[in-house]
Scaffold this active site. Sequence first.
Site, mmCIF file in Angstrom:
data_model
loop_
_atom_site.group_PDB
_atom_site.id
_atom_site.type_symbol
_atom_site.label_atom_id
_atom_site.label_comp_id
_atom_site.label_asym_id
_atom_site.label_seq_id
_atom_site.Cartn_x
_atom_site.Cartn_y
_atom_site.Cartn_z
ATOM 1 C CD GLU A 50 39.121 -26.796 87.928
ATOM 2 O OE1 GLU A 50 39.205 -27.311 89.055
ATOM 3 O OE2 GLU A 50 39.996 -26.943 87.039
ATOM 4 C CG ASN A 197 39.116 -33.915 88.047
ATOM 5 O OD1 ASN A 197 39.447 -33.938 86.864
ATOM 6 N ND2 ASN A 197 39.845 -33.294 88.974
ATOM 7 C CD GLU A 198 43.787 -34.036 87.846
ATOM 8 O OE1 GLU A 198 44.226 -33.548 88.917
ATOM 9 O OE2 GLU A 198 44.109 -33.604 86.733
ATOM 10 C CE1 TYR A 265 46.441 -29.085 81.922
ATOM 11 C CE2 TYR A 265 46.475 -30.900 83.488
ATOM 12 C CZ TYR A 265 45.805 -29.856 82.876
ATOM 13 O OH TYR A 265 44.493 -29.594 83.217
ATOM 14 C CD GLU A 321 41.852 -31.577 84.115
ATOM 15 O OE1 GLU A 321 42.989 -31.138 84.417
ATOM 16 O OE2 GLU A 321 40.953 -31.793 84.950
ATOM 17 C CD GLN A 370 40.389 -24.777 83.468
ATOM 18 O OE1 GLN A 370 39.614 -23.860 83.686
ATOM 19 N NE2 GLN A 370 40.854 -25.561 84.418
#
Length: 518
Positions: A50, A197-198, A265, A321, A370
Amino acid sequence: MSTLRTLAFMALVCCGLTATAQGVKENRIVASPEFSKYTISRHIYGHFSEHLGHCIYGGYFVDENSTIPNTRRIRTDIVDALKKIHIPNLRWPGGCFADEYHWNDGIGLRANRPKMVNTHWGGVTEDNSFGTHEFLDLCEMLGTEPYICGNVGSGTVEEMSKWVEYLNFDGVSPMAELRKQNGHEKPWKVQFWGVGNENWGCGGNMTAEFYADQYRRYATYARNYGDAKLMKIAGGANSFDYHWTETLMKNVPLNMMWGVSLHYYTLAGGWDKKGSATTFGENEYFSAMKACLRMDELVTKHSTVMDRYDPEKRVALAVDEWGIWTDVEPGTNPGFLFQQNSLRDALIAASTLNIFNNHSDRVRMANLAQTVNVLQALILTDKEKMLLTPTYHVFDLYQVHQDAALIPLAVNTKDYVFGTEKLPALNASASRDKDGNIHLTIVNIDPANAIDLQVDVPGTQTLKASAQILTSDKFTDHNTFEKPSALKPVAFAGVKKTGESVGLKIPSKSLVVITLAK
């Protein structure tokens, strides 16, 4: 218990391997190659880059007059390192950044590209010198498939439609002509496309129902051109939001989606205090491992929702992610998400990849967050210096699973006990590659105790065993620019093969990869 594990245990019982007076040996893995049904998609081993901190600028992309070896400003040593582990796809430009990124600003002469403010990550000004052409140049250097995330949050249907046309149409049209004027005669034929995204958060704070309708609009006008059939990925759920997945599966025709994403996460603490990447005790270690292993619950439950609408498993679950998120390193910009990477993080990566492998009936894409200098990075840089993190070495070891046949496992393990809580000490996955070699990746998360383990793999009498190990003295150990190779895989001599069984004492806090080859 997953279907694959159930089948493996059934095979174990049918073979009479558990029918002893003492019961199952406490630490034992039984593989069932005869029950192989699914392929572990190489795209599970994907990555994510990103416009955030020094992932792109100061990571892949160096200054115009930099003395760091580069090709068209793309850093050579990073490309070489990622090519070595055969990364299958790379997701870009975000992340949250994707839903404020307007692709037209990142094409044409760099001197004429408008600047923008990256409002999500540090409030820095982007000069848009790294745009569509530069990203696809990077992907060509890496030999990887691009995965582009379109702007739904602040963009338009027309904007995304024209981006697809610009990249994929091989004919006469305004966008194809613009691409040619900018120096690329033939289309790139990009197939992986994320539609936002999200969108439940930074991508627009939408409801599931509203996003499902928006997805249908955007996906309708993201056209297939020639043989570049788009593999469209709907912006999926945040962690445990099963309603979001249910809404997408119910409201979007299955033939409009290649996949549905999921973001999760691992946090050792909470969002407010995530904890240090390198200075922590067993309490934080256990907490992080507990959070990591919940990925199995997440994948299982989201898959169960998808199964109700898609029993044939046509739509992939794309965990695009994932990784551990800690506090940033002291003295660094809090908006740049730069964190170190310890042995603990490597074991988290290995355990998570084992989970994905074992769910390869539904999980067919995943992207670690990432790649460079951000979150659970594979690579860290400091000007001309570069190091490979322990997580990089996990992906190096696990590349043997890419596009291999999943072998179901029955895992019987002691617990790792901390206080009043406990977790399975061992987790594992296995596969057979196109040459007939079998690979088992086994993790012992117990930080203090080695485990005597027996691994039974029927039909392997004539195969020879070898192994590699990744471990260290402390779970906080990590590579530094002064000692960049402190943690790396080494040969492991502690395996003994007898007939169809392998015996070993798997050290504490370690990853062992066993290869059974002709």
